[in-house]
Design a protein around this motif. Structure first.
Motif, PDB file in Angstrom:
ATOM      1  N   THR A  98       0.830  -1.209   0.000  1.00  0.00           N
ATOM      2  CA  THR A  98       0.000   0.000   0.000  1.00  0.00           C
ATOM      3  C   THR A  98       0.864   1.258   0.000  1.00  0.00           C
ATOM      4  O   THR A  98       0.562   2.237  -0.700  1.00  0.00           O
ATOM      5  N   ALA A  99       1.955   1.233   0.773  1.00  0.00           N
ATOM      6  CA  ALA A  99       2.865   2.385   0.784  1.00  0.00           C
ATOM      7  C   ALA A  99       3.507   2.589  -0.581  1.00  0.00           C
ATOM      8  O   ALA A  99       3.647   3.723  -1.061  1.00  0.00           O
ATOM      9  N   ASN A 100       3.901   1.501  -1.246  1.00  0.00           N
ATOM     10  CA  ASN A 100       4.461   1.613  -2.589  1.00  0.00           C
ATOM     11  C   ASN A 100       3.476   2.247  -3.558  1.00  0.00           C
ATOM     12  O   ASN A 100       3.835   3.133  -4.344  1.00  0.00           O
ATOM     13  N   ILE A 101       2.250   1.797  -3.493  1.00  0.00           N
ATOM     14  CA  ILE A 101       1.225   2.337  -4.406  1.00  0.00           C
ATOM     15  C   ILE A 101       0.970   3.811  -4.096  1.00  0.00           C
ATOM     16  O   ILE A 101       0.833   4.644  -5.010  1.00  0.00           O
ATOM     17  N   GLY A 102       0.905   4.171  -2.809  1.00  0.00           N
ATOM     18  CA  GLY A 102       0.669   5.561  -2.450  1.00  0.00           C
ATOM     19  C   GLY A 102       1.770   6.486  -2.921  1.00  0.00           C
ATOM     20  O   GLY A 102       1.503   7.564  -3.475  1.00  0.00           O
ATOM     21  N   VAL A 103       3.029   6.079  -2.728  1.00  0.00           N
ATOM     22  CA  VAL A 103       4.147   6.906  -3.185  1.00  0.00           C
ATOM     23  C   VAL A 103       4.147   7.010  -4.701  1.00  0.00           C
ATOM     24  O   VAL A 103       4.408   8.081  -5.279  1.00  0.00           O
ATOM     25  N   PHE A 104       3.836   5.910  -5.368  1.00  0.00           N
ATOM     26  CA  PHE A 104       3.787   5.926  -6.837  1.00  0.00           C
ATOM     27  C   PHE A 104       2.722   6.895  -7.337  1.00  0.00           C
ATOM     28  O   PHE A 104       2.968   7.681  -8.263  1.00  0.00           O
ATOM     29  N   VAL A 105       1.540   6.845  -6.739  1.00  0.00           N
ATOM     30  CA  VAL A 105       0.460   7.736  -7.181  1.00  0.00           C
ATOM     31  C   VAL A 105       0.847   9.196  -6.969  1.00  0.00           C
ATOM     32  O   VAL A 105       0.626  10.054  -7.840  1.00  0.00           O
ATOM     33  N   ALA A 106       1.452   9.493  -5.813  1.00  0.00           N
ATOM     34  CA  ALA A 106       1.862  10.874  -5.539  1.00  0.00           C
ATOM     35  C   ALA A 106       2.888  11.352  -6.562  1.00  0.00           C
ATOM     36  O   ALA A 106       2.799  12.483  -7.071  1.00  0.00           O
ATOM     37  N   TYR A 107       3.854  10.494  -6.893  1.00  0.00           N
ATOM     38  CA  TYR A 107       4.876  10.922  -7.850  1.00  0.00           C
ATOM     39  C   TYR A 107       4.294  11.054  -9.260  1.00  0.00           C
ATOM     40  O   TYR A 107       4.667  11.971 -10.004  1.00  0.00           O
ATOM     41  N   VAL A 108       3.402  10.153  -9.633  1.00  0.00           N
ATOM     42  CA  VAL A 108       2.794  10.239 -10.973  1.00  0.00           C
ATOM     43  C   VAL A 108       1.998  11.531 -11.116  1.00  0.00           C
ATOM     44  O   VAL A 108       2.043  12.199 -12.166  1.00  0.00           O
ATOM     45  N   VAL A 109       1.274  11.912 -10.064  1.00  0.00           N
ATOM     46  CA  VAL A 109       0.509  13.171 -10.115  1.00  0.00           C
ATOM     47  C   VAL A 109       1.451  14.355 -10.318  1.00  0.00           C
ATOM     48  O   VAL A 109       1.220  15.228 -11.167  1.00  0.00           O
ATOM     49  N   LEU A 110       2.556  14.376  -9.561  1.00  0.00           N
ATOM     50  CA  LEU A 110       3.521  15.468  -9.717  1.00  0.00           C
ATOM     51  C   LEU A 110       4.190  15.429 -11.079  1.00  0.00           C
ATOM     52  O   LEU A 110       4.460  16.480 -11.685  1.00  0.00           O
ATOM     53  N   TRP A 111       4.481  14.232 -11.584  1.00  0.00           N
ATOM     54  CA  TRP A 111       5.146  14.133 -12.885  1.00  0.00           C
ATOM     55  C   TRP A 111       4.227  14.587 -14.014  1.00  0.00           C
ATOM     56  O   TRP A 111       4.668  15.280 -14.940  1.00  0.00           O
ATOM     57  N   VAL A 112       2.954  14.206 -13.952  1.00  0.00           N
ATOM     58  CA  VAL A 112       2.007  14.642 -14.982  1.00  0.00           C
ATOM     59  C   VAL A 112       1.853  16.166 -14.950  1.00  0.00           C
ATOM     60  O   VAL A 112       1.811  16.831 -16.002  1.00  0.00           O
TER      61      VAL A 112
END
Length: 698
Positions: free
Chosen positions: A297-311
Motif C-alpha cells: 500500500t505504501a508503494n502504491i501511495g508513493v507511486f500515485v503521488a509521484y505520478v501526479v507530480l510528474w504529470v
C-alpha cells in the motif's frame, strides 16, 4: 579608480555583500559584466588600455551618472589609441545574427533577471519600556524569522505573496538584450530610491538561461536574507530541467515497465481486498493487515503521488515550451508583452519548487522499494533470517528508542545551551540534535568545543560518550544480537542458499516445460477445490485431512508419482521446520532456561541424596533387627545352659568351688547396644559404597 578600472570586472563576489552599498556594488561590478556580455573579452592589460581610450564622460555614463556638467577629457588624443577592439569572425559565427544574449558562451539568457523582495510594513515600536523612546526614535517592523542561521535550501524558494510588490518594494526586471550602460542606469535609479532598505526582509533574484546544445533550461536563484540584527545571509540555488524529458524510446520503455509492475501490484491488492471483505462477511473476527500488505500500500501511495507530480510537471513543460516559442532574440527581455514575461518567470519559479517536491518523493520511494524487497526475501531462508531479525526486534527497539530519544534530547539541549552562542552547529535544538548524532559516529570538533569552555565541554562530552555511546548503543546491539540468535537457531544447518534455489527454480522450469511435473500453484488450487468439496459435503471445517501419495494423485490430476512423493516429503519437512521455529529461543531466554534447568538439577540431586540416606537407614534397621534376633536366640540358649548348670550344681555341689556361676559369664560383644546419640551419628554419616555398613552384626 572605479569606475575606470576594468581589472575588477567579475571579481566582486556575492559573499562580499554585507551592506546595502555592497549589494549595488556587486550588481554593478560583479554581475552585470558577467550576465550582459559585450564584445569579445581580451587580456587584462589590453582591456585597461582600451578603457582609457574612452573619455571620462563616457565612463560615467556607463555607470548611470549625470554627465550634463562634465566636459569630456580624453586620455589619448583622437585617433591615437594604441589598441582597438576586435571581433574575430569565429565570434560572429558562434553568437549568430542577431547576437544571442549569451552567458559563459554556451548559455543564452532568457528574459533577464527578476528582482523581487518581501517587504515589512513600518509600525510603531513597543512602548512598554520607559527607556525605549529615549534610545530609539525610528520605525519598527516585525522580527524576521531568519535569525542567526539561514533558511535551509529546501525551503528557500517559498514565497510570502502578501509581502511581495508592496509600495517601495515593487518587482523589477533587468531585461536581457540591453547594454551594460542601460542596466547600470536602471540600477542607479533603484539605488537612489533605496529599493533595498532595512524594510526589506528577503531579496530574490531569479535568472534563467537556455542551453541549446543540451535542450536544457538552467534556473538560478540568488537569495539574500536580512535578519533583525543586521546580518546578511546569502544563498544560491541552481536547478535544471529538461524541456523534453523523454530523449528516446528507451525512456518510454522504462516508464512502461515500471507502470506495469505497479499495475500488477494494484491488481493483487484489489484481489486481496476482495478476499478480505468476503472473509469479514462470514467471520466476525477482526482481520489485521499484514506487513506485506502495508508495504504494498505504501508503494502504491508513493507511486500515485509521484505520478501526479510528474504529470503536472509535463503539463508545465508544455506551457513553458509554448511561451518560449513566442520569445525573440532581438527583443529586450525576450518578450515584447510584459505579461508574458511575468507569466514566464512565475512558471519557472513554480517548476523549480515542484522539482524540490519531486526530489522529496523520490527520496522516500527507495525506502518503500527496500521494504518490498524485505517481503520478497521471505522465500529464501538465509535472507529471511535477516528480515526476521529486524521484524522481531522492532518492538524492543521501539521501546529502547523511547528511552534513547529522551536521553539524547537531554544532551542535545545541554549542548545547545553550552555551545549554541559560539558554534553554528549547536545554534538550534535540531542542529544540536544532528551534531550530537555525528559525535556518536565519531565526527566531532573538539578544538572548537574546547575553546568555548574546557571544563563544560569536557563534562558534557565525557557524560555523553559514556552514557550514550558506550552504554545505550551497546544495549541496542545486545537487543539485536539476542533476536539474531533466535533467528539463527530456527534456521536449519543445511538451509538452502540463493544459488541452490536458483538451480532449483531452473530445474523446475525445465521439468515443467517437458511435462514431467505440474506447477505448485496448480497443486494448491486443486487441493483448495477438493477441500471445499469435502467441507460442503458436511465435513467439519477444522477436521484433519491426512493425505498419502495415492490420495494426492487422485485430488491433483496429472501429478506424477515422484512429484507427489516430493511434495508430501517437503511438506512434512516444512511443518517440522515451523515447529522448530516455534521452539527457538533468544539468548536471554536460553540463559533463563539454563538457570531453571540448573535449579531443577539441584533439587533432583538433593532428593537423590535423601533417598540414598533413607536407603542406608533402612539397611541399618534391617541389620539391627537381625542382630536382635540373634541375641534373643543366644539369650534363650544361655537360659537353658543356666538351668542345666543349676541342676548340675544341685546334683554336684562340689563344683562351686571353681568359682563359676551361671550369671557370671560376660555379655557377648555383639549383644551390646550403642547409645542413641552414637546411633544417630552413624546414620547421619554419608554412606560409602566400598566401606562396611555403619552398623554391623556378628
Amino acid at each position: 579608480p572605479v569606475p575606470f578600472d576594468n581589472a575588477r570586472m567579475g571579481h566582486k563576489n556575492l559573499y562580499d555583500v554585507n551592506t546595502f552599498a555592497d549589494f549595488w556594488s556587486w550588481l554593478n561590478l560583479g554581475l552585470v559584466p558577467l550576465f550582459w556580455e559585450e564584445g569579445w573579452a581580451v587580456s587584462e592589460s589590453r582591456s585597461n588600455v582600451l578603457q582609457r581610450c574612452s573619455s571620462l564622460k563616457e565612463h560615467m555614463q556607463d555607470f548611470g551618472l549625470n554627465t550634463s556638467q562634465v566636459v569630456g577629457v580624453d586620455i589619448f588624443p583622437s585617433g591615437a589609441c594604441p589598441d582597438s577592439e576586435v571581433t574575430p569572425g569565429v565570434v560572429g559565427e558562434w553568437y549568430g545574427e542577431p547576437r544571442s544574449p549569451t552567458h559563459i558562451w554556451f548559455n543564452s539568457v532568457v528574459g533577464g533577471i527578476r528582482l523581487e523582495q518581501e517587504r515589512s510594513v513600518a509600525k510603531p515600536c513597543p512602548q512598554g519600556a520607559s527607556y525605549s523612546q529615549r534610545l530609539y526614535s525610528g520605525s519598527c517592523i516585525d522580527p524576521v524569522q531568519v535569525w542567526w542561521m539561514p533558511t535551509e535550501k529546501a525551503d528557500m524558494l517559498a514565497r510570502d505573496l502578501d509581502k511581495i510588490n508592496l509600495p517601495g518594494g515593487e518587482t523589477e526586471f533587468l531585461l536581457s538584450g540591453h547594454s551594460q550602460r542601460e542596466i547600470r542606469q536602471q540600477l542607479h535609479k533603484l539605488e537612489d530610491k533605496a529599493w533595498f532598505s532595512p524594510f526589506t526582509r528577503k531579496v530574490t533574484m531569479l535568472m534563467t538561461t537556455y542551453n541549446a546544445h543540451l535542450d536544457l533550461m538552467m534556473i538560478g536563484h540568488v537569495i539574500i536574507y536580512l535578519n533583525s540584527v543586521g546580518h546578511f545571509h546569502r544563498m544560491i540555488k541552481i536547478s535544471s530541467i529538461w524541456l523534453h524529458p523523454y530523449h528516446g524510446w528507451w525512456c518510454y520503455a522504462v516508464d512502461a515497465v515500471w507502470l506495469s509492475c505497479i499495475l500488477q501490484m494494484v491488481c493483487e491488492k484489489i484481489t486481496e481486498i476482495r478476499k478480505t471483505c468476503r472473509r469479514k462477511s462470514t467471520n466476525t473476527a477482526v482481520v489485521f493487515p499484514s506487513v506485506t500488505s502495508i508495504v504494498d500500500t505504501a508503494n502504491i501511495g508513493v507511486f500515485v503521488a509521484y505520478v501526479v507530480l510528474w504529470v503536472r510537471h509535463l503539463s508545465r513543460l508544455s506551457d513553458l515550451r509554448e511561451l518560449l516559442a513566442q520569445a525573440r532574440i532581438g527583443v529586450p527581455g525576450s518578450w515584447e508583452n510584459a505579461e508574458l514575461r511575468q507569466r514566464y518567470f512565475d512558471l519557472i519559479h513554480l517548476t523549480a519548487e515542484e522539482t524540490l517536491t519531486r526530489k522529496d518523493i523520490l527520496t522516500i520511494y527507495p525506502f518503500a522499494l527496500v521494504s518490498r524487497f524485505f517481503s520478497v526475501c521471505a522465500g529464501s531462508p538465509r535472507l529471511a533470517m535477516v528480515t526476521r531479525t529486524i521484524q522481531q526486534a522492532a518492538v524492543d527497539v521501539f521501546h529502547f528508542g523511547i528511552v534513547f530519544m529522551f536521553v539524547f534530547a537531554v544532551f542535545s539541549t545541554g549542548g545547545m545551551i553550552i555551545f549554541g552562542e559560539d558554534m553554528d552547529k549547536f545554534a538550534t535544538f535540531w542542529h544540536a540534535f544532528d551534531t550530537s548524532f555525528h559525535i556518536v559516529l565519531g565526527d566531532w570538533e573538539w578544538d572548537e568545543m574546547r575553546n568555548v569552555s574546557r571544563f563544560r565541554a569536557g563534562l558534557w562530552f565525557w557524560c555523553f560518550i559514556w552514557l550514550v555511546e558506550l552504554i545505550l548503543f551497546n544495549m541496542l546491539l545486545a537487543i539485536i544480537m539476542d533476536v539474531y540468535t533466535e533467528s539463527r537457531g530456527a534456521l536449519k544447518l543445511d538451509a538452502e542458499t540463493l544459488w541452490s534455489q536458483s538451480v532449483e527454480i531452473y530445474v523446475r522450469w525445465r521439468r515443467t516445460r517437458a511435462g514431467l511435473r505440474v506447477t505448485l500453484p496448480y497443486i494448491r488450487d486443486k487441493l483448495r477445490l477438493a477441500h471445499k468439496a469435502r467441507t460442503s459435503g458436511g465435513r467439519h471445517e477444522g477436521s484433519e485431512d491426512v493425505l498419502n501419495v495415492q490420495q494426492l494423485m487422485l485430488r491433483v490430476p496429472g501429478i506424477p508419482e515422484d512429484q507427489a512423493v516430493r511434495v508430501l516429503t517437503e511438506s512434512w519437512i516444512l511443518n517440522e521446520r515451523r515447529e522448530r521455529a516455534k521452539n527457538s529461543q533468544t539468548l536471554a531466554e536460553a540463559m533463563i532456561a539454563i538457570a531453571a534447568i540448573e535449579t531443577k538439577l539441584e533439587l533432583i540431586w538433593t532428593a537423590l541424596d535423601g533417598l540414598v540416606r533413607l536407603g542406608d537407614l533402612n539397611t541399618h534397621s534391617t541389620l539391627q533387627s537381625r542382630g536382635q534376633t540373634n541375641r534373643q536366640t543366644t539369650n534363650e540358649a544361655d537360659l537353658d545352659d543356666q538351668a542345666s548348670d543349676t541342676s548340675y550344681s544341685q546334683a554336684y555341689p562340689q563344683h562351686e568351688d571353681y568359682g563359676v556361676s551361671s550369671g557370671s559369664f560376660p555379655a557377648s560383644k555383639d549383644s551390646q547396644q550403642l547409645p542413641n546419640d552414637a546411633f544417630k551419628e552413624q546414620i547421619d554419616k554419608p554412606f560409602d559404597g566400598d566401606a562396611e555398613p555403619p552398623i554391623s552384626s556378628v
